[in-house]
Scaffold this motif. Structure first.
Motif, mmCIF file in Angstrom:
data_model
loop_
_atom_site.group_PDB
_atom_site.id
_atom_site.type_symbol
_atom_site.label_atom_id
_atom_site.label_comp_id
_atom_site.label_asym_id
_atom_site.label_seq_id
_atom_site.Cartn_x
_atom_site.Cartn_y
_atom_site.Cartn_z
ATOM 1 N N GLN A 158 0.850 -1.207 0.000
ATOM 2 C CA GLN A 158 0.000 0.000 0.000
ATOM 3 C C GLN A 158 0.881 1.251 0.000
ATOM 4 O OE1 GLN A 158 -3.511 0.699 0.308
ATOM 5 N NE2 GLN A 158 -4.021 -1.406 -0.220
ATOM 6 N N HIS A 159 1.974 1.201 0.793
ATOM 7 C CA HIS A 159 2.907 2.342 0.815
ATOM 8 C C HIS A 159 3.555 2.534 -0.549
ATOM 9 C CE1 HIS A 159 3.203 3.592 5.101
ATOM 10 N NE2 HIS A 159 2.626 2.431 5.274
ATOM 11 N N LYS A 160 3.937 1.428 -1.155
ATOM 12 C CA LYS A 160 4.655 1.543 -2.437
ATOM 13 C C LYS A 160 3.734 2.070 -3.542
ATOM 14 C CE LYS A 160 8.574 -1.520 -1.766
ATOM 15 N NZ LYS A 160 9.552 -0.435 -1.996
ATOM 16 N N ILE A 161 2.479 1.672 -3.501
ATOM 17 C CA ILE A 161 1.534 2.199 -4.505
ATOM 18 C C ILE A 161 1.324 3.696 -4.259
ATOM 19 C CG2 ILE A 161 -0.853 2.086 -5.382
ATOM 20 C CD1 ILE A 161 1.030 -0.338 -6.098
ATOM 21 N N ALA A 181 3.373 9.330 1.551
ATOM 22 C CA ALA A 181 2.871 7.959 1.416
ATOM 23 C C ALA A 181 2.291 7.486 2.749
ATOM 24 C CB ALA A 181 4.000 7.032 0.957
ATOM 25 N N GLU A 182 2.930 7.876 3.856
ATOM 26 C CA GLU A 182 2.443 7.467 5.186
ATOM 27 C C GLU A 182 1.011 7.986 5.398
ATOM 28 O OE1 GLU A 182 5.519 8.605 4.557
ATOM 29 O OE2 GLU A 182 6.370 6.599 4.850
ATOM 30 N N GLU A 183 0.816 9.257 5.054
ATOM 31 C CA GLU A 183 -0.534 9.832 5.224
ATOM 32 C C GLU A 183 -1.539 9.160 4.283
ATOM 33 O OE1 GLU A 183 -0.435 14.463 6.222
ATOM 34 O OE2 GLU A 183 0.870 13.911 4.554
ATOM 35 N N ALA A 184 -1.086 8.892 3.066
ATOM 36 C CA ALA A 184 -2.005 8.290 2.085
ATOM 37 C C ALA A 184 -2.497 6.933 2.566
ATOM 38 C CB ALA A 184 -1.307 8.157 0.733
ATOM 39 N N VAL A 185 -1.619 6.191 3.257
ATOM 40 C CA VAL A 185 -2.035 4.881 3.774
ATOM 41 C C VAL A 185 -2.865 5.068 5.042
ATOM 42 C CG1 VAL A 185 -1.214 2.678 4.704
ATOM 43 C CG2 VAL A 185 -0.065 3.715 2.732
ATOM 44 N N ALA A 186 -2.391 5.929 5.948
ATOM 45 C CA ALA A 186 -3.103 6.120 7.224
ATOM 46 C C ALA A 186 -4.523 6.633 6.984
ATOM 47 C CB ALA A 186 -2.331 7.085 8.114
ATOM 48 N N LYS A 187 -4.684 7.503 6.008
ATOM 49 C CA LYS A 187 -6.014 8.078 5.733
ATOM 50 C C LYS A 187 -6.818 7.220 4.759
ATOM 51 C CE LYS A 187 -4.507 12.748 6.760
ATOM 52 N NZ LYS A 187 -4.011 14.032 6.273
ATOM 53 N N ASP A 188 -6.259 6.077 4.405
ATOM 54 C CA ASP A 188 -6.932 5.115 3.514
ATOM 55 C C ASP A 188 -7.233 5.694 2.129
ATOM 56 O OD1 ASP A 188 -7.448 2.518 3.269
ATOM 57 O OD2 ASP A 188 -9.533 2.606 3.934
ATOM 58 N N ILE A 189 -6.366 6.604 1.704
ATOM 59 C CA ILE A 189 -6.512 7.137 0.343
ATOM 60 C C ILE A 189 -5.909 6.146 -0.660
ATOM 61 C CG2 ILE A 189 -5.813 9.014 -1.198
ATOM 62 C CD1 ILE A 189 -5.755 10.799 1.364
ATOM 63 N N ALA A 190 -4.768 5.587 -0.297
ATOM 64 C CA ALA A 190 -4.116 4.634 -1.212
ATOM 65 C C ALA A 190 -5.048 3.472 -1.542
ATOM 66 C CB ALA A 190 -2.814 4.124 -0.592
ATOM 67 N N GLY A 191 -5.827 3.049 -0.548
ATOM 68 C CA GLY A 191 -6.730 1.907 -0.737
ATOM 69 C C GLY A 191 -7.806 2.156 -1.784
#
Ligand code: GLY
Ligand code: MN
Ligand code: MN
Length: 313
Positions: free
Chosen positions: A170-173, A187-197
């Motif tokens: 998820q971080h790498k995406i 990237a940390e925020e994108a995963v924590a906020k479930d944006i990457a998902g």
């Protein structure tokens, strides 16, 4: 059928007792040399078909014609496929299980194919994504995803947690999305906020064998105890730590899925997203790259899919 009494008065569930099934499912996580060879051969037979499908796409074929080229490329009938061919041109590359293949050719921009071959009951499960124009940003994004996918393949190993590798993926995406100026946060925020998902709404992979989604991936022991689910990613197919001789798929994805993007746009993180960049990528659908990996007992990771592509390139 469970609990149905047959003509001899025998209860069906007594033939397939759960105690036996759990033992089998637990043991079958590791594959014998014979089973590995079946999946290896299933990769080798699928690769010429993948190349035939790629050529058909580049020639402007419809999705149905591309699927026909795939079948001709591995000399198989459709009902011999381990799963229905997923062949998505342009926006259809964002449909995770796009089986409603179109008969009308589209002006080609992008193409995602997820298709395998079956050998003595064992499956390959392979995905590739192509851009029609090798100079476009989407082609560069495919290359970034290819590097990401290879880095994730290298994370496998005996005792490794597929859940941890999924979180890493998820971080790498998220990093790819940042590199291409789609996301404007870390990237940390994108995963924590479930944006990457929202761009990568499925798991990194699953066990592979004589079921495409092979058994035993959630078992804690041979008695059938089930592992606790990841709180953040409860739908992951693979939870159990990797064991020797297991075969896994590694299939990170990055998609521009209108219904998920609409939710993001109306949500509280909308400002972290470069919407004009999204508009540029939506017509290409998305990217998935999927290989089949053997985690050998001596620690070597064998990539059956890359090896098979290399044999014919
Ligand atoms: N082809 C189905 C999957 O990748 O899980
Ligand atoms: Mn798969
Ligand atoms: Mn697949």
């Amino acid at each position: 059928m469970i609990n149905e009494t047959n003509a001899l008065g025998t209860v069906a569930e007594n033939w397939n007792t759960l105690a036996v099934l759990h033992q089998i499912d637990y043991q079958r996580r590791g594959k014998t040399a014979y089973e590995q060879e079946c999946v290896r051969e299933a990769n080798r037979r699928a690769v010429p078909a993948h190349r035939a499908a790629q050529r058909a796409f580049m020639g402007g074929a419809s999705e149905v014609q591309i699927a026909a080229a795939y079948l001709a490329g591995c000399d198989c009938r459709e009902n011999e496929m381990p799963y229905g061919i997923i062949a998505g041109v342009n926006e259809h590359a964002a449909v995770l299980h796009h089986h409603n293949l179109f008969k009308q050719p589209q002006t080609p921009r992008s193409f995602l194919i997820d298709a395998g071959v079956e050998v003595y009951g064992y499956a390959s499960d392979i995905t590739r994504t192509y851009a029609y124009d090798p100079g476009c940003d989407f082609a560069a994004m495919i290359e970034a995803m290819d590097r990401t996918q290879l880095a994730l393949c290298a994370e496998g190993g005996i005792g490794k947690s597929p859940v941890d590798i999924h979180v890493l993926s998820q971080h790498k995406i998220a990093e790819v999305l940042i590199e291409f100026d789609v996301l404007q946060l870390s990237a940390e925020e994108a995963v924590a906020k479930d944006i990457a998902g929202s761009f990568y709404p499925h798991g990194l992979g699953h066990h592979l064998g004589c079921n495409v989604h092979d058994k035993g991936s959630q078992l804690a022991n041979a008695q059938g105890a089930i592992l606790p689910r990841s709180e953040k990613y409860p739908k992951l197919r693979s939870g159990a730590k990797m064991v020797a001789n297991q075969i896994h798929t590694v299939e990170p994805g990055l998609y521009f899925i209108p219904v998920l993007l609409d939710k993001l746009k109306s949500g509280k993180h909308a400002k972290a997203i470069n919407w004009s960049r999204i508009d540029e990528f939506v017509p290409y659908g998305g990217i998935r790259i999927e290989d089949n990996i053997v985690v050998h007992a001596n620690g070597v990771l064998e990539n059956l899919t890359r090896d098979a592509f290399q044999r014919i390139n």
